[in-house]
Design an enzyme around this catalytic site. Structure first.
Site, PDB file in Angstrom:
ATOM      1  N   SER A 143       0.847  -1.197   0.000  1.00  0.00           N
ATOM      2  CA  SER A 143       0.000   0.000   0.000  1.00  0.00           C
ATOM      3  C   SER A 143       0.878   1.240   0.000  1.00  0.00           C
ATOM      4  CB  SER A 143      -0.900   0.014   1.233  1.00  0.00           C
ATOM      5  OG  SER A 143      -1.548   1.271   1.372  1.00  0.00           O
ATOM      6  N   TYR A 156      -1.534  -1.416  10.419  1.00  0.00           N
ATOM      7  CA  TYR A 156      -1.681  -1.624   8.977  1.00  0.00           C
ATOM      8  C   TYR A 156      -0.439  -1.135   8.223  1.00  0.00           C
ATOM      9  CZ  TYR A 156      -3.936  -1.608   4.359  1.00  0.00           C
ATOM     10  OH  TYR A 156      -4.252  -1.840   3.041  1.00  0.00           O
TER      11      TYR A 156
END
Length: 249
Positions: A143, A156
């Site tokens: 990401s 995350y």
């Protein structure tokens, strides 16, 4: 170009918007595809969609990647269904957002287990066969926040940055065996999750993106198809950022 005929691909997290498009892209290029996720109904629907688009080389496998037994069962079932795994796409992931000050230990552990440990263990399990055949493509979905950071997502962000790190190390270890290990790092992508945002929230996000829009899942899938192909045989340890210019790294 990007012909994957005869290749066997395993895509985790296939029931999500990005995972489904990745499975469709690999299948469209001729690969036999094993799709995995936790929701059998959604998996069966995707499998039917792929078969209707042409070809029957699709296998749906329900899998829980939060524990070692589930990971081992997934790889074993995928190899039994397809004979081998040539292409692995580690796309499954989850978020448990919270400010670091308030983040519970279980919120940290759950995200790291599914987003970081599970992809590593799946890749490790696939390595032996790939090394024997002297061919393999391991593709991890990271990401943009793994590079930029994002408040409220320490767990995350750590998991996605970790993917990039072990991709480089593993890529060095097995490059001589004809196996590449790479990442694709999406920015904001238009999925069911972003559709839940209101117009004001979407406009605010789009204002941070030079291209002025969110990406489409197929644009992530195209990067994966490239990395899975013979055309990317000399690319390893790399992270391809697909984010509309949001972070130029």
């Amino acid at each position: 170009m990007f012909d994957l005929t005869g290749k066997m691909a395993l895509v985790t997290g296939a029931t999500g918007g990005i995972g489904g498009e990745i499975a469709k892209a690999l299948h469209a290029q001729g690969a036999v595809v094993a799709i995995s996720g936790r929701n059998k109904e959604k998996l069966d629907a995707l499998a039917a969609d792929l078969k209707n688009s042409g070809g029957s080389n699709v296998h749906a496998i329900v899998a829980d990647l939060s524990n070692a037994d589930g990971i081992a069962a997934l790889v074993k079932e995928a190899e039994a269904a397809m004979g081998q795994i040539d292409i692995l796409v580690n796309n499954a992931g989850l978020a448990r957002d919270n400010l670091s000050m308030r983040m519970k230990e279980e919120e940290w552990n759950e995200v790291l287990d599914v987003n970081l440990t599970a992809p590593f263990m799946i890749a490790k399990a696939c390595q032996r066969g790939m090394m024997k055949r002297r061919f393999g493509r391991i593709i991890n979905i990271s990401s943009v926040v793994g590079t930029t950071g994002n408040p409220g997502q320490c767990n995350y962000v750590a998991s996605k940055a970790g993917l990039v790190g072990w991709t480089k190390a593993m890529g060095m270890e097995i490059a001589s065996r004809g196996i590449t290990v790479n990442c694709v790092a999406p920015g904001f992508i238009a999925t069911a999750m972003t559709e839940a945002l209101d117009d004001g929230q979407k406009e605010k996000i789009n204002s941070t993106i030079p291209m002025g829009r969110m990406g489409a899942p197929r644009e992530i899938a195209s990067a994966v198809a490239y990395l899975a192909s013979d055309e990317a045989a000399y690319v390893t340890g790399a992270t391809i950022h697909v984010n509309g210019g949001m972070a130029m790294v």
